[in-house]
Design an enzyme around this catalytic site. Structure first.
Site, PDB file in Angstrom:
ATOM      1  N   ASN A  10       0.830  -1.065   0.024  1.00  0.00           N
ATOM      2  CA  ASN A  10      -0.109   0.066   0.066  1.00  0.00           C
ATOM      3  C   ASN A  10       0.828   1.131   0.028  1.00  0.00           C
ATOM      4  OD1 ASN A  10      -1.783   1.932   0.537  1.00  0.00           O
ATOM      5  ND2 ASN A  10      -2.306   1.279   2.756  1.00  0.00           N
ATOM      6  N   TRP A  11       0.900   1.911  -1.328  1.00  0.00           N
ATOM      7  CA  TRP A  11       1.791   2.979  -1.281  1.00  0.00           C
ATOM      8  C   TRP A  11       1.452   4.225  -0.673  1.00  0.00           C
ATOM      9  CZ3 TRP A  11       3.849   2.597  -7.031  1.00  0.00           C
ATOM     10  CH2 TRP A  11       4.394   1.332  -7.197  1.00  0.00           C
ATOM     11  N   LYS A  12       0.125   4.438  -0.120  1.00  0.00           N
ATOM     12  CA  LYS A  12      -0.336   5.287   0.250  1.00  0.00           C
ATOM     13  C   LYS A  12      -0.346   6.618  -0.655  1.00  0.00           C
ATOM     14  CE  LYS A  12      -0.167   3.156   4.610  1.00  0.00           C
ATOM     15  NZ  LYS A  12       0.019   3.413   6.259  1.00  0.00           N
ATOM     16  N   HIS A  96      -9.466   1.179   4.880  1.00  0.00           N
ATOM     17  CA  HIS A  96      -8.245   1.489   5.507  1.00  0.00           C
ATOM     18  C   HIS A  96      -8.362   2.310   6.613  1.00  0.00           C
ATOM     19  CE1 HIS A  96      -4.068   2.675   6.378  1.00  0.00           C
ATOM     20  NE2 HIS A  96      -3.735   1.648   5.870  1.00  0.00           N
ATOM     21  N   GLU A  98      -6.769   4.790   7.993  1.00  0.00           N
ATOM     22  CA  GLU A  98      -6.404   6.329   7.490  1.00  0.00           C
ATOM     23  C   GLU A  98      -7.643   6.836   6.852  1.00  0.00           C
ATOM     24  OE1 GLU A  98      -2.845   5.817   5.572  1.00  0.00           O
ATOM     25  OE2 GLU A  98      -1.852   4.943   7.381  1.00  0.00           O
ATOM     26  N   GLU A 168      -5.652  -4.931  10.738  1.00  0.00           N
ATOM     27  CA  GLU A 168      -4.451  -3.865  10.730  1.00  0.00           C
ATOM     28  C   GLU A 168      -4.821  -3.058  12.033  1.00  0.00           C
ATOM     29  OE1 GLU A 168      -2.346  -2.780   6.841  1.00  0.00           O
ATOM     30  OE2 GLU A 168      -4.097  -1.400   7.209  1.00  0.00           O
ATOM     31  N   GLY A 174       2.544   2.401  10.814  1.00  0.00           N
ATOM     32  CA  GLY A 174       3.544   3.296  10.516  1.00  0.00           C
ATOM     33  C   GLY A 174       3.998   3.886  11.835  1.00  0.00           C
ATOM     34  N   SER A 214       3.426  -2.038  10.158  1.00  0.00           N
ATOM     35  CA  SER A 214       4.839  -2.196  10.406  1.00  0.00           C
ATOM     36  C   SER A 214       5.555  -3.441   9.912  1.00  0.00           C
ATOM     37  CB  SER A 214       5.235  -1.755  11.825  1.00  0.00           C
ATOM     38  OG  SER A 214       4.977  -0.387  12.318  1.00  0.00           O
ATOM     39  N   GLY A 235       2.770  -1.181   4.384  1.00  0.00           N
ATOM     40  CA  GLY A 235       2.898   0.244   3.967  1.00  0.00           C
ATOM     41  C   GLY A 235       4.204   0.770   3.707  1.00  0.00           C
TER      42      GLY A 235
HETATM   43  P1  PGA Z   1       2.999   0.198   7.634  1.00  0.00           P
HETATM   44  O1  PGA Z   1       1.310   0.733   6.772  1.00  0.00           O
HETATM   45  O2  PGA Z   1       3.261  -0.872   6.993  1.00  0.00           O
HETATM   46  O3  PGA Z   1       3.629   1.469   7.170  1.00  0.00           O
HETATM   47  O4  PGA Z   1       2.665   0.181   9.268  1.00  0.00           O
HETATM   48  C1  PGA Z   1       0.649  -0.317   6.961  1.00  0.00           C
HETATM   49  C2  PGA Z   1      -1.084  -0.103   6.252  1.00  0.00           C
HETATM   50  O5  PGA Z   1      -1.192   1.086   6.658  1.00  0.00           O
HETATM   51  O6  PGA Z   1      -1.252  -0.784   5.497  1.00  0.00           O
END
Ligand code: PGA
Length: 253
Positions: A10-12, A96, A98, A168, A174, A214, A235
């Site tokens: 997931n490149w966000k 997600h 976010e 998640e 993150g 993470s 991510g």
């Molecule tokens: P992260 O993000 O690996 O940077 O913790 C994972 C995600 O939000 O899908």
């Protein structure tokens, strides 16, 4: 029941078109000949089409990070499932944390998006997970159950093959703070039991549940060794070819 491991990046809100193309070109080479694991990348909207062109004849699949549930119309700024399908997306990430946290997505909106994606024959990476506060208050299971039940409302059992669940925990995203394989495994078992209750044992044994939060080349192997963890939604560590490749090639570590 053997479930094919599934690793998605997931490149966000990262990568210009130029940077995105550079990354997938590198991944095509570093992941060439990989088997026994399904791989997808989720670039931002602007890079989806060029990345789709670059991924033709590659086994790496394409995912979008969001969609809107209507097919078309006066919805400024939104992107429809048909538009994603047309350019070659196989998957879409929905729910997600976010999106829930910063853009006000509710369980009901997540459910509408899932149903719409499914109708358009997109596959879904459906994200659920508790916040730190919810975990500390002992609400992990009730939160995950609510998100799961509400998100899957109205989905026919035969469509469950199109859905991958990503557990998640928000406190692990993150933050560099991964759930331990045991902590994740416990919630994955719970999710699978709930899927059995909602549908059937057969469906619960087939559904893939990714872990996200993470994930790194250092912790992937231990996570994947946990029964019931069928892959990862990555991510930060998916933004470089080297670290994402090491995660996808976790069996070789
Ligand atoms: P992260 O993000 O690996 O940077 O913790 C994972 C995600 O939000 O899908």
């Amino acid at each position: 029941m053997e479930r094919l491991p599934f690793i998605a990046g997931n490149w966000k809100m990262n990568k210009t078109v130029g940077e995105a193309l550079e990354l997938v070109k590198a991944l095509k080479i570093s992941l060439m000949g990989i088997y026994g694991v399904e791989v997808a990348v989720a670039p931002p909207f602007t890079a989806l089409y060029p990345v789709a062109q670059e991924l033709k004849n590659s086994s790496i699949e394409l995912a979008a990070q969001n969609l809107f549930w209507e097919e078309k119309g006066a919805f400024t700024g939104e992107v429809s499932p048909l538009m994603l399908k047309e350019i070659g997306c196989q998957y879409v990430i929905i729910g997600h944390s976010e999106r829930r946290q910063y853009f006000g997505e509710t369980d009901e909106m997540v459910n509408r998006k899932i149903r719409s994606a499914i109708r358009s024959d997109l596959k879904v990476i459906f994200c659920i997970g508790e916040s730190l506060e919810e975990r500390e208050e002992g609400k992990t299971f009730s939160v995950v159950e609510r998100q799961l039940v509400e998100g899957l409302k109205g989905i026919d059992e035969e469509r469950m093959g199109q859905i991958v669940i990503a557990y998640e925990p928000v406190w692990a995203i993150g933050t560099g703070r991964t759930a331990s394989p045991e902590q994740a495994g416990e919630v994955h078992r719970f999710i699978r039991e709930k899927i059995e209750g909602l549908f059937s044992k057969r469906t619960s044994e087939r559904v893939r549940i990714q872990y996200g939060g993470s994930v790194t080349p250092e912790n992937i192997k231990a996570l994947m060794a946990e029964p019931g963890i069928d892959g990862a939604l990555v991510g930060g560590a998916s933004l470089q070819a080297e670290s994402f490749t090491r995660i996808v090639r976790f069996k070789e570590i």
